[in-house]
Design a protein around this motif. Structure first.
Motif, PDB file in Angstrom:
ATOM      1  N   ASN A  40      81.676 113.143  82.185  1.00 24.72           N
ATOM      2  CA  ASN A  40      83.207 112.878  82.512  1.00 24.72           C
ATOM      3  C   ASN A  40      83.534 111.303  82.779  1.00 24.72           C
ATOM      4  N   GLY A  41      82.425 110.751  82.634  1.00 27.85           N
ATOM      5  CA  GLY A  41      82.728 109.300  82.776  1.00 27.85           C
ATOM      6  C   GLY A  41      82.356 108.536  84.072  1.00 27.85           C
ATOM      7  N   SER A  42      81.276 109.419  84.618  1.00 25.19           N
ATOM      8  CA  SER A  42      80.956 108.953  86.023  1.00 25.19           C
ATOM      9  C   SER A  42      81.881 108.441  86.972  1.00 25.19           C
ATOM     10  N   LEU A  43      82.922 108.991  87.040  1.00 22.95           N
ATOM     11  CA  LEU A  43      84.183 108.840  88.160  1.00 22.95           C
ATOM     12  C   LEU A  43      83.595 108.828  89.414  1.00 22.95           C
ATOM     13  N   ILE A  44      84.485 107.785  90.282  1.00 19.21           N
ATOM     14  CA  ILE A  44      84.265 107.745  91.589  1.00 19.21           C
ATOM     15  C   ILE A  44      85.576 108.310  92.408  1.00 19.21           C
ATOM     16  N   TYR A  45      85.517 108.977  93.131  1.00 12.56           N
ATOM     17  CA  TYR A  45      86.546 109.756  93.920  1.00 12.56           C
ATOM     18  C   TYR A  45      86.557 109.067  95.405  1.00 12.56           C
ATOM     19  N   ALA A  46      87.683 108.653  95.827  1.00 12.27           N
ATOM     20  CA  ALA A  46      88.102 108.482  97.439  1.00 12.27           C
ATOM     21  C   ALA A  46      89.244 109.480  97.583  1.00 12.27           C
ATOM     22  N   ASN A  47      89.191 110.051  98.728  1.00 11.01           N
ATOM     23  CA  ASN A  47      90.473 110.936  99.224  1.00 11.01           C
ATOM     24  C   ASN A  47      90.845 111.779  98.170  1.00 11.01           C
ATOM     25  N   GLY A  52      87.892 104.875  90.233  1.00 10.01           N
ATOM     26  CA  GLY A  52      87.291 103.943  89.142  1.00 10.01           C
ATOM     27  C   GLY A  52      86.005 104.920  88.608  1.00 10.01           C
ATOM     28  N   SER A  53      85.300 103.997  87.723  1.00  9.86           N
ATOM     29  CA  SER A  53      84.032 104.484  87.298  1.00  9.86           C
ATOM     30  C   SER A  53      82.858 103.810  87.615  1.00  9.86           C
ATOM     31  N   ALA A  54      81.537 104.214  87.964  1.00 10.75           N
ATOM     32  CA  ALA A  54      80.557 103.630  88.336  1.00 10.75           C
ATOM     33  C   ALA A  54      80.023 102.714  87.002  1.00 10.75           C
ATOM     34  N   LEU A  55      80.694 102.971  85.681  1.00  8.42           N
ATOM     35  CA  LEU A  55      80.141 102.164  84.647  1.00  8.42           C
ATOM     36  C   LEU A  55      80.888 101.089  84.318  1.00  8.42           C
ATOM     37  N   ILE A  56      82.199 100.982  84.846  1.00  8.78           N
ATOM     38  CA  ILE A  56      83.049  99.818  84.375  1.00  8.78           C
ATOM     39  C   ILE A  56      83.385  98.945  85.632  1.00  8.78           C
ATOM     40  N   ALA A  57      83.203  97.626  85.403  1.00  9.55           N
ATOM     41  CA  ALA A  57      83.529  96.875  86.648  1.00  9.55           C
ATOM     42  C   ALA A  57      84.979  96.556  87.128  1.00  9.55           C
ATOM     43  N   PHE A 119      77.466  83.824  84.771  1.00  9.27           N
ATOM     44  CA  PHE A 119      77.593  84.301  83.304  1.00  9.27           C
ATOM     45  C   PHE A 119      78.054  85.762  83.083  1.00  9.27           C
ATOM     46  N   ALA A 120      79.118  85.795  82.424  1.00  9.68           N
ATOM     47  CA  ALA A 120      79.790  86.953  81.973  1.00  9.68           C
ATOM     48  C   ALA A 120      78.479  87.995  81.114  1.00  9.68           C
ATOM     49  N   SER A 121      78.673  89.203  81.301  1.00 13.21           N
ATOM     50  CA  SER A 121      77.744  90.003  80.885  1.00 13.21           C
ATOM     51  C   SER A 121      78.365  90.162  79.293  1.00 13.21           C
ATOM     52  N   ALA A 122      77.636  90.979  78.365  1.00 10.13           N
ATOM     53  CA  ALA A 122      78.099  90.925  76.858  1.00 10.13           C
ATOM     54  C   ALA A 122      79.230  91.720  76.703  1.00 10.13           C
ATOM     55  N   SER A 123      79.463  92.920  77.626  1.00  9.38           N
ATOM     56  CA  SER A 123      80.775  93.634  77.500  1.00  9.38           C
ATOM     57  C   SER A 123      81.762  93.206  78.216  1.00  9.38           C
ATOM     58  N   GLY A 124      81.439  92.310  79.191  1.00  9.02           N
ATOM     59  CA  GLY A 124      82.414  91.812  80.177  1.00  9.02           C
ATOM     60  C   GLY A 124      82.713  93.077  81.216  1.00  9.02           C
ATOM     61  N   LEU A 125      82.183  93.999  81.011  1.00  4.81           N
ATOM     62  CA  LEU A 125      82.383  95.106  81.887  1.00  4.81           C
ATOM     63  C   LEU A 125      81.172  95.600  82.955  1.00  4.81           C
ATOM     64  N   GLU A 173      66.609  95.957  85.662  1.00  3.80           N
ATOM     65  CA  GLU A 173      65.975  95.296  86.665  1.00  3.80           C
ATOM     66  C   GLU A 173      66.700  96.102  88.068  1.00  3.80           C
ATOM     67  N   LYS A 174      66.457  95.900  89.127  1.00  2.00           N
ATOM     68  CA  LYS A 174      67.086  96.185  90.463  1.00  2.00           C
ATOM     69  C   LYS A 174      68.635  95.905  90.459  1.00  2.00           C
ATOM     70  N   ARG A 175      69.427  96.546  90.846  1.00  2.00           N
ATOM     71  CA  ARG A 175      70.768  96.001  90.608  1.00  2.00           C
ATOM     72  C   ARG A 175      71.757  96.805  91.690  1.00  2.00           C
ATOM     73  N   VAL A 176      72.965  96.253  91.942  1.00  2.00           N
ATOM     74  CA  VAL A 176      73.571  96.729  93.024  1.00  2.00           C
ATOM     75  C   VAL A 176      75.123  96.853  92.345  1.00  2.00           C
ATOM     76  N   ASN A 177      75.649  98.365  92.505  1.00  2.00           N
ATOM     77  CA  ASN A 177      76.919  98.549  92.056  1.00  2.00           C
ATOM     78  C   ASN A 177      78.050  98.105  92.903  1.00  2.00           C
ATOM     79  N   VAL A 178      78.753  97.255  92.497  1.00  2.00           N
ATOM     80  CA  VAL A 178      79.728  96.504  93.179  1.00  2.00           C
ATOM     81  C   VAL A 178      80.797  97.395  93.668  1.00  2.00           C
ATOM     82  N   LEU A 179      81.541  98.358  92.840  1.00  2.00           N
ATOM     83  CA  LEU A 179      82.503  99.360  93.241  1.00  2.00           C
ATOM     84  C   LEU A 179      81.793 100.126  94.457  1.00  2.00           C
ATOM     85  N   ARG A 180      80.624 100.745  94.337  1.00  2.00           N
ATOM     86  CA  ARG A 180      80.000 101.494  95.481  1.00  2.00           C
ATOM     87  C   ARG A 180      79.694 100.732  96.750  1.00  2.00           C
ATOM     88  N   LEU A 181      79.412  99.537  96.516  1.00  2.00           N
ATOM     89  CA  LEU A 181      79.129  98.738  97.959  1.00  2.00           C
ATOM     90  C   LEU A 181      80.407  98.673  98.491  1.00  2.00           C
TER      91      LEU A 181
END
Length: 194
Positions: A40-47, A52-57, A119-125, A173-181
């Motif tokens: 279902n798109g790895s959606l992130i909910y608040a209240n 947003g989605s954990a997969l899209i910047a 540098f931007a990523s290949a998808s920009g997302l 690589e190790k990474r940090v999800n910006v929205l979750r952070l």
């Protein structure tokens, strides 16, 4: 001739039903059962609201939040992609130098900008930044949020806890999800008024 045509039409209809209806329903059913979040798109909910989605910047520009990688498409999902400018492109070099100077001005405590913030990523997302990219931004976020020295230590721990390991232990690589952070940041230190 008519027999061959009828056979071809029957085969086409049969394969259309198998590959166009039955197979997609089976795959969708299994994915919904086994991987409901991903299906279902790895959606992130608040209240109880989708934020947003954990997969899209998402674009964060306020100093009190961690920033994501730059995007050649301004984080648009429909025209996602890269600029396709090569390493000898003078406009790209100029843009990277502008980003570098901007980030160093915003982070006077730092001298080297992590490459993923330039540098931007290949998808920009790409929703992730490197751990170095997150640690690079700590002082700016702490200053904007007026955090005490003890809270800055907590902020560093929050970043450390947000580091995701490579997929399956060896892919990427190790990474940090910006929205979750940023959601965890608001949860721990409170959401600032706009």
């Amino acid at each position: 001739m008519l027999q061959n045509t009828l056979t071809a039409i029957r085969t086409l209809l049969f394969l259309t039903i198998i590959t166009g209806v039955i197979y997609p329903l089976i795959v969708t059913g299994f994915s919904e059962r086994l991987f409901p979040s991903q299906a279902n798109g790895s959606l992130i909910y608040a209240n109880e609201r989708i934020i947003g989605s954990a997969l899209i910047a998402q674009k964060f520009t306020k100093d009190e939040y961690f920033w994501q990688r730059p995007s050649a498409v301004d984080y648009g999902t429909i025209p996602s992609g890269a600029s396709n400018a090569g390493p000898t492109n003078s406009a790209l070099k100029s843009k990277i130098e502008e980003r570098k100077q901007f980030l160093l001005k915003k982070h006077p405590d730092q001298t080297i900008v992590p490459p993923d913030l330039l540098f931007a990523s290949a998808s920009g997302l790409d929703p992730h930044i490197s751990p170095a990219g997150a640690f690079f931004q700590i002082q700016r976020v702490a200053t904007a949020r007026r955090l005490s020295p003890d809270q800055i230590v907590e902020l560093k721990k929050l970043v450390e806890q947000s580091i995701e390991n490579p997929s399956f232990g060896f892919i990427g690589e190790k990474r940090v999800n910006v929205l979750r952070l940023n959601l965890n940041l608001d949860s721990k230190f409170g959401k600032l008024d706009p």
